[in-house]
Design an enzyme around this catalytic site. Structure first.
Site, PDB file in Angstrom:
ATOM      1  N   SER A   1       2.314  13.659   2.806  1.00 34.41           N
ATOM      2  CA  SER A   1       2.330  12.383   3.004  1.00 34.41           C
ATOM      3  C   SER A   1       4.158  11.888   2.868  1.00 34.41           C
ATOM      4  CB  SER A   1       1.295  11.516   1.916  1.00 34.41           C
ATOM      5  OG  SER A   1       1.839  12.309   0.616  1.00 34.41           O
TER       6      SER A   1
ATOM      7  N   GLU B   1       4.426  -5.240  -4.870  1.00 31.49           N
ATOM      8  CA  GLU B   1       4.314  -4.462  -6.420  1.00 31.49           C
ATOM      9  C   GLU B   1       5.033  -3.198  -5.935  1.00 31.49           C
ATOM     10  OE1 GLU B   1       1.909  -4.420  -4.179  1.00 31.49           O
ATOM     11  OE2 GLU B   1       1.199  -2.361  -4.171  1.00 31.49           O
TER      12      GLU B   1
ATOM     13  N   LYS C   1       4.377   5.300   3.817  1.00 35.50           N
ATOM     14  CA  LYS C   1       4.324   3.982   3.305  1.00 35.50           C
ATOM     15  C   LYS C   1       4.677   2.935   4.164  1.00 35.50           C
ATOM     16  CE  LYS C   1       3.121   4.185  -1.544  1.00 35.50           C
ATOM     17  NZ  LYS C   1       3.340   5.792  -1.792  1.00 35.50           N
TER      18      LYS C   1
HETATM   19  C1  LIG Z   1       2.649   6.607  -2.726  1.00 38.68           C
HETATM   20  C2  LIG Z   1       2.452   7.736  -2.312  1.00 38.68           C
HETATM   21  C3  LIG Z   1       1.196   8.286  -2.178  1.00 38.68           C
HETATM   22  C4  LIG Z   1      -0.078   7.744  -2.690  1.00 38.68           C
HETATM   23  O1  LIG Z   1      -0.441   6.578  -2.140  1.00 38.68           O
HETATM   24  P1  LIG Z   1      -1.935   6.500  -1.275  1.00 38.68           P
HETATM   25  O2  LIG Z   1      -2.036   5.221  -1.037  1.00 38.68           O
HETATM   26  O3  LIG Z   1      -2.865   7.453  -2.000  1.00 38.68           O
HETATM   27  O4  LIG Z   1      -1.547   7.517   0.129  1.00 38.68           O
HETATM   28  C5  LIG Z   1       1.119   9.662  -1.726  1.00 38.68           C
HETATM   29  N1  LIG Z   1       2.415  10.293  -1.314  1.00 38.68           N
HETATM   30  C6  LIG Z   1       3.442   9.689  -1.301  1.00 38.68           C
HETATM   31  C7  LIG Z   1       4.436  10.478  -0.844  1.00 38.68           C
HETATM   32  C8  LIG Z   1       3.560   8.475  -1.728  1.00 38.68           C
HETATM   33  O5  LIG Z   1       4.768   7.845  -1.761  1.00 38.68           O
END
Ligand SMILES: *Cc1c(COP(=O)(O)O)cnc(C)c1O
Length: 393
Positions: A373, A104, A82
């Protein structure tokens, strides 16, 4: 281009049209501006920790009989992808002469990333968060406040992410001159889905080069979890014109009934029944026959949202990407398996992508790239409760 095929667009009140145009112009100007790119790249490399590595996971690969590599966004500063987007938007806002960022947040991850970018760039920050989420994610509320952000509780509606977005949009309308709305996923009215993709595409651009260096080839398949869709579009974009399969994994939650999941692409009726408008964009939604937004559920807060980013709707329709879903139980098993085999604790969101590979690609012998992610430390108490509930702790 404000749309991806029929999806996307700008569905906002008249009062937001001018700031949306201003933002679109600024984004188009700065994305082609070498000085802006240089400053952003410096922040990403010297502050956020880019490039993040890719890691071959040998024991996990043996178990699933495939060659599995992880893109390590879990190693990015603040623990998830993020920050790529928050830093990009914060820098853009600063160049536009804004001194105040609003955001948000659901689980708190995007709020923390935006509060971090604001602290670094010397900007004010206000984060809107549903009161239900504030209780569930008390630690992230403390983190944001320590970073100097004001966290404003939202007690309307279901008191979660969707209500926090409404409140942030309201703030934006009233404070246009000073304020940029830093939206956290590849969602919302144009230019957000494109802008967020462009700030996240560094994931796939890096991974493509790294994968070639490590293996001498491209992956057969790229897998990522899909909440709003920013980490997935961030890794997919580099591979769109290659013969590489792209797979997005949604939250299957605890069942297929209404309110039990957040799998927007899981349906067996006419696809047209599943398209609607939410938060300024036209896309696939979880809605009832009258177009009311349905409640959603997932063990992983980051995947728990009723709409999906419009570019994913387009990739689904054109079949360039395919989408599947994974239940809470399988996500938690994958979390444990990767932790135990490789010493890498993935976020529960990312665990959905890992679980997909375990369930669907076992024995494929393919070269697979998974977007990890984020890191799982934030999810420890959820996993602990689950294990206690199953007599494992
Ligand atoms: C917020 C988040 C997501 C989901 O958000 P996307 O916009 O779909 O990427 C996925 N993995 C992590 C670690 C997150 O913090």
């Amino acid at each position: 281009m404000t749309r991806f095929g029929r999806y996307g667009g700008i569905y906002v009140p008249e009062t937001l049209m001018v700031p949306i145009e201003e933002l679109t112009e600024a984004f188009e100007y700065f994305r082609a501006n070498p000085l802006f790119q240089k400053e952003l790249n410096e922040l990403l490399s010297t502050y956020a920790g880019r490039p993040t590595p890719i890691t071959f996971v040998p024991t996990f690969s043996d178990k699933v009989q495939a060659k599995v590599y992880l893109k390590r966004e879990d190693l990015l500063h603040t623990g998830a992808h993020k920050l790529n987007n928050s830093l990009g938007q914060a820098l853009l806002a600063k160049r536009m002469g804004k001194r105040r960022l609003i955001a948000e947040t659901g689980a708190g991850q995007h709020g923390v990333a935006t509060a971090t970018a604001a602290a670094r760039l010397g900007m004010e920050c206000v984060v809107y968060m549903g009161t239900t989420d504030m209780k569930r994610q008390a630690h992230n509320v403390v983190r944001m406040r320590l970073l100097g952000a004001e966290v404003r509780p939202v007690s309307a509606g279901s008191r979660t992410l969707k209500d926090a977005i409404n409140e942030a949009l309201r703030d934006w309308v009233s404070n246009l001159a000073s304020t940029h709305y830093c939206l956290g996923s590849a969602l919302g009215p144009h230019p957000y889905p494109t802008m967020v993709r462009e700030f996240q595409r560094v994931i796939g651009d890096e991974a493509k080069i790294q994968f070639r260096e490590m293996t001498g080839r491209l992956p057969d398949t790229v897998v990522a979890c899909v909440g709003g869709g920013s980490n997935a579009i961030g890794i997919f974009t580099a591979f769109l014109n290659d013969s590489v399969k792209l797979i997005g994994v949604e939250a299957g939650g605890r069942g297929t009934g209404r309110g039990e999941h957040a799998a927007r692409f899981m349906f067996d009726s006419d696809p047209l029944n599943h398209i609607g408008v939410l938060h300024g964009t036209e896309t696939f939604l979880l809605q009832d026959e009258d177009g009311n937004i349905l409640p959603t559920y997932s063990v992983s807060a980051g995947l728990d949202y009723p709409a999906v980013g419009p570019e994913h709707a387009f990739l689904f329709e054109t079949k360039r990407a395919s989408y599947s879903s994974i239940s809470d139980d399988l996500a938690i098993s994958a979390f444990k398996m990767l932790t135990q085999t490789e010493g890498i604790m993935p976020a529960l969101e990312s665990s959905h992508a890992i679980a997909y590979v375990i369930r669907e690609m076992k024995g494929s012998n393919e070269f697979i790239l998974i977007n990890c992610s984020g890191r799982g430390d934030k999810d420890l108490s959820i996993v602990e409760d689950w294990m206690k509930g199953h007599g494992e702790l």
